[in-house]
Motif scaffolding. Structure first.
Motif, PDB file in Angstrom:
ATOM      1  N   HIS A   1       0.871  -0.983   0.083  1.00 18.99           N
ATOM      2  CA  HIS A   1      -0.030  -0.002  -0.174  1.00 18.99           C
ATOM      3  C   HIS A   1       1.066   1.236   0.143  1.00 18.99           C
ATOM      4  O   HIS A   1       0.579   2.286  -0.712  1.00 18.99           O
ATOM      5  CB  HIS A   1      -0.864   0.024   1.069  1.00 18.99           C
ATOM      6  CG  HIS A   1      -1.930   1.143   1.159  1.00 18.99           C
ATOM      7  ND1 HIS A   1      -1.431   2.505   1.758  1.00 18.99           N
ATOM      8  CD2 HIS A   1      -3.143   1.202   0.771  1.00 18.99           C
ATOM      9  CE1 HIS A   1      -2.520   3.150   1.599  1.00 18.99           C
ATOM     10  NE2 HIS A   1      -3.417   2.653   0.807  1.00 18.99           N
TER      11      HIS A   1
ATOM     12  N   GLU B   1      -4.180   1.846 -11.524  1.00 18.64           N
ATOM     13  CA  GLU B   1      -3.558   1.583 -10.111  1.00 18.64           C
ATOM     14  C   GLU B   1      -4.037   0.427  -9.524  1.00 18.64           C
ATOM     15  O   GLU B   1      -3.143  -0.147  -8.597  1.00 18.64           O
ATOM     16  CB  GLU B   1      -3.654   3.018  -9.274  1.00 18.64           C
ATOM     17  CG  GLU B   1      -3.091   4.221  -9.795  1.00 18.64           C
ATOM     18  CD  GLU B   1      -3.368   5.418  -9.126  1.00 18.64           C
ATOM     19  OE1 GLU B   1      -2.668   6.116  -9.056  1.00 18.64           O
ATOM     20  OE2 GLU B   1      -4.631   5.646  -8.932  1.00 18.64           O
TER      21      GLU B   1
ATOM     22  N   PHE C   1       0.316   3.742  -2.744  1.00 18.39           N
ATOM     23  CA  PHE C   1      -0.946   4.649  -2.241  1.00 18.39           C
ATOM     24  C   PHE C   1      -0.552   5.211  -1.100  1.00 18.39           C
ATOM     25  O   PHE C   1      -1.455   5.741  -0.164  1.00 18.39           O
ATOM     26  CB  PHE C   1      -2.436   3.956  -2.393  1.00 18.39           C
ATOM     27  CG  PHE C   1      -2.835   3.360  -3.406  1.00 18.39           C
ATOM     28  CD1 PHE C   1      -3.327   4.200  -4.354  1.00 18.39           C
ATOM     29  CD2 PHE C   1      -2.926   2.067  -3.490  1.00 18.39           C
ATOM     30  CE1 PHE C   1      -3.780   3.695  -5.523  1.00 18.39           C
ATOM     31  CE2 PHE C   1      -3.523   1.391  -4.656  1.00 18.39           C
ATOM     32  CZ  PHE C   1      -3.886   2.454  -5.745  1.00 18.39           C
TER      33      PHE C   1
ATOM     34  N   ARG D   1      -4.816   9.647  -0.233  1.00 20.87           N
ATOM     35  CA  ARG D   1      -4.282  10.735  -1.150  1.00 20.87           C
ATOM     36  C   ARG D   1      -5.283  11.588  -1.870  1.00 20.87           C
ATOM     37  O   ARG D   1      -4.837  12.646  -2.095  1.00 20.87           O
ATOM     38  CB  ARG D   1      -3.673   9.605  -2.425  1.00 20.87           C
ATOM     39  CG  ARG D   1      -3.004  10.493  -3.410  1.00 20.87           C
ATOM     40  CD  ARG D   1      -2.534   9.838  -4.826  1.00 20.87           C
ATOM     41  NE  ARG D   1      -3.816   9.271  -5.399  1.00 20.87           N
ATOM     42  CZ  ARG D   1      -3.625   8.120  -6.604  1.00 20.87           C
ATOM     43  NH1 ARG D   1      -2.624   7.720  -6.880  1.00 20.87           N
ATOM     44  NH2 ARG D   1      -4.872   7.947  -7.101  1.00 20.87           N
ATOM     45  N   GLU D   2      -6.359  10.905  -2.120  1.00 15.56           N
ATOM     46  CA  GLU D   2      -7.677  11.929  -2.712  1.00 15.56           C
ATOM     47  C   GLU D   2      -7.767  12.809  -1.450  1.00 15.56           C
ATOM     48  O   GLU D   2      -8.149  13.982  -2.028  1.00 15.56           O
ATOM     49  CB  GLU D   2      -8.715  10.808  -3.019  1.00 15.56           C
ATOM     50  CG  GLU D   2      -9.761  11.566  -3.634  1.00 15.56           C
ATOM     51  CD  GLU D   2     -11.201  10.812  -3.793  1.00 15.56           C
ATOM     52  OE1 GLU D   2     -12.099  11.449  -4.177  1.00 15.56           O
ATOM     53  OE2 GLU D   2     -10.964   9.448  -3.792  1.00 15.56           O
TER      54      GLU D   2
ATOM     55  N   ASN E   1     -10.980   1.794  -0.756  1.00 18.58           N
ATOM     56  CA  ASN E   1     -10.526   2.440  -1.607  1.00 18.58           C
ATOM     57  C   ASN E   1      -9.072   2.726  -1.180  1.00 18.58           C
ATOM     58  O   ASN E   1      -8.838   3.767  -0.404  1.00 18.58           O
ATOM     59  CB  ASN E   1     -11.284   3.839  -1.698  1.00 18.58           C
ATOM     60  CG  ASN E   1     -10.637   4.690  -2.826  1.00 18.58           C
ATOM     61  OD1 ASN E   1      -9.770   4.557  -3.251  1.00 18.58           O
ATOM     62  ND2 ASN E   1     -11.585   6.042  -2.722  1.00 18.58           N
TER      63      ASN E   1
ATOM     64  N   PHE F   1      -1.761  -2.200  -7.921  1.00 18.63           N
ATOM     65  CA  PHE F   1      -1.536  -2.564  -6.322  1.00 18.63           C
ATOM     66  C   PHE F   1      -1.790  -4.085  -6.221  1.00 18.63           C
ATOM     67  O   PHE F   1      -1.123  -4.554  -5.350  1.00 18.63           O
ATOM     68  CB  PHE F   1      -2.906  -1.556  -5.793  1.00 18.63           C
ATOM     69  CG  PHE F   1      -2.897  -2.179  -4.305  1.00 18.63           C
ATOM     70  CD1 PHE F   1      -1.742  -1.712  -3.380  1.00 18.63           C
ATOM     71  CD2 PHE F   1      -4.138  -2.405  -3.919  1.00 18.63           C
ATOM     72  CE1 PHE F   1      -1.981  -2.253  -2.116  1.00 18.63           C
ATOM     73  CE2 PHE F   1      -4.263  -2.703  -2.464  1.00 18.63           C
ATOM     74  CZ  PHE F   1      -3.204  -2.552  -1.508  1.00 18.63           C
TER      75      PHE F   1
ATOM     76  N   ILE G   1      -8.377   7.373  -7.459  1.00 17.62           N
ATOM     77  CA  ILE G   1      -7.917   6.000  -8.197  1.00 17.62           C
ATOM     78  C   ILE G   1      -8.129   5.914  -9.360  1.00 17.62           C
ATOM     79  O   ILE G   1      -9.449   6.126  -9.915  1.00 17.62           O
ATOM     80  CB  ILE G   1      -8.147   5.036  -7.038  1.00 17.62           C
ATOM     81  CG1 ILE G   1      -7.570   3.846  -7.192  1.00 17.62           C
ATOM     82  CG2 ILE G   1      -9.892   4.651  -7.327  1.00 17.62           C
ATOM     83  CD1 ILE G   1      -7.623   2.818  -5.993  1.00 17.62           C
TER      84      ILE G   1
ATOM     85  N   ALA H   1      -6.696   4.214  -2.427  1.00 10.80           N
ATOM     86  CA  ALA H   1      -6.220   5.807  -2.589  1.00 10.80           C
ATOM     87  C   ALA H   1      -6.908   6.879  -1.546  1.00 10.80           C
ATOM     88  O   ALA H   1      -6.602   8.013  -2.077  1.00 10.80           O
ATOM     89  CB  ALA H   1      -6.292   6.152  -4.132  1.00 10.80           C
TER      90      ALA H   1
END
Length: 325
Positions: free
Chosen positions: A20, A247, A24, A235-236, A230, A251, A243, A232
């Motif tokens: 991860h 990706e 991410f 990051r979001e 989720n 992952f 995402i 990501a």
């Protein structure tokens, strides 16, 4: 305010965390380990040691907080000292696990049954100098069956200088269902003498923003199932970058490779991957905008590695990220 990845037993093991972080990791300040069982003869279960060994946590930038599971003062003190000797400067005590086999031993959320016993435990723990040498935090629920039980638990916690009290505003009987009790959480937030963290039901950026807006002085927001569903999400939250299907493939491929460090059977790795697809599959829909449940179901019901790989290839070919994300 930091954003952390909550521990999920059987899922967020070191293989998962390293994969991860590589794909991410942006937006995650710390990863918690699944709980480490501490025994009365002052030892951590051999299987759990894999989570804290330095050689298993060498991915650049990964910051780990070990979480311990015990209900004895001497075991807490020993674990704090042992983990400090291994290079960890922050340790978390699990007082929230709702699993029956844990609660029946008065561990996890079972510790919340007797506030007076909590006082005895922490009185002994905080007499030891180790609590001045490391950060010691707790993760708790509101009680066993009634959220207002926390009105008797928080005053006990307030008597001790915890570096943070992370609250999942459900009771043990709810497990992970139902609605978090934000009224009692607000009372705790306003009346805690220690820094407060929040955990529970954060699945979207809007969920995160709502908590931050309502409780701006939180020490941290801990996300569990929302990040597994989720990967990501952090990051979001941080950058706005959502995402994409490429990706997800990257992952899942990385995760499958990492699992080989811990799991030696292809069949066993497949079963572990199917568990992850249970969560990640909710991100997807067919390219025509209809539900992708049938494709995810084929992954989940694969009887062998060949079937699994074919089902996964179909998902990557026929699916996309849901437009509603």
């Amino acid at each position: 305010m930091r954003t952390t990845f909550a521990p999920m037993e059987g899922i967020t093991i070191y293989c998962y965390r390293n994969a991860h972080h590589k794909i991410f990791g942006e937006g995650i300040d710390y990863y918690y380990t699944p709980f480490l069982s501490v025994y009365k003869h002052h030892a951590i279960k051999k299987r759990d040691m894999r989570e804290i060994l330095k050689e298993n946590n060498l991915e650049k930038g990964v910051k780990i907080i070990p979480q311990i599971m015990t209900n004895k003062a001497d075991e807490i003190i020993w674990a704090l000292r042992e983990l400090k000797s291994l290079g960890y400067d922050e340790i978390n005590l699990n007082m929230g696990c709702p699993v029956g086999t844990v609660v029946s031993k008065d561990k996890g959320s079972g510790m919340l049954r007797e506030p007076d016993r909590l006082y005895e435990i922490f009185s002994e723990v905080f007499e030891d100098e180790i609590t001045e040498q490391v950060k010691f935090t707790v993760k708790t629920r509101l009680g066993l069956s009634d959220p207002h039980e926390f009105e008797n638990i928080l005053p006990v916690l307030n008597k001790f200088p915890f570096d943070e009290v992370i609250i999942h505003p459900r009771v043990r009987t709810q497990m992970y269902k139902g609605t978090p009790d934000m009224e009692v959480f607000r009372w705790a937030y306003e009346n805690s003498k220690n820094p407060v963290g929040y955990n529970g039901n954060i699945f979207t950026v809007d969920d995160y923003k709502k908590i931050v807006e309502e409780f701006p002085d939180l020490e941290e927001i801990m996300i569990g199932r929302g990040l597994v569903s989720n990967p990501a999400l952090a990051r979001e939250i941080l950058t706005g970058k959502e995402i994409n299907i490429e990706e997800i493939k990257e992952f899942m491929d990385e995760l499958q490779v990492r699992y080989k460090d811990e799991i030696f059977s292809d069949d066993s790795i497949m079963h572990k991957m199917k568990e992850i697809w249970f969560y990640v599959g909710n991100l997807l829909e067919k390219k025509d905008g209809t539900e992708a449940d049938t494709y995810i179901h084929k992954i989940r019901t694969s009887k062998n590695v060949s079937e699994y790989r074919n089902a996964v290839r179909t998902v990557y070919k026929e699916c996309r990220i849901k437009n509603s994300l």
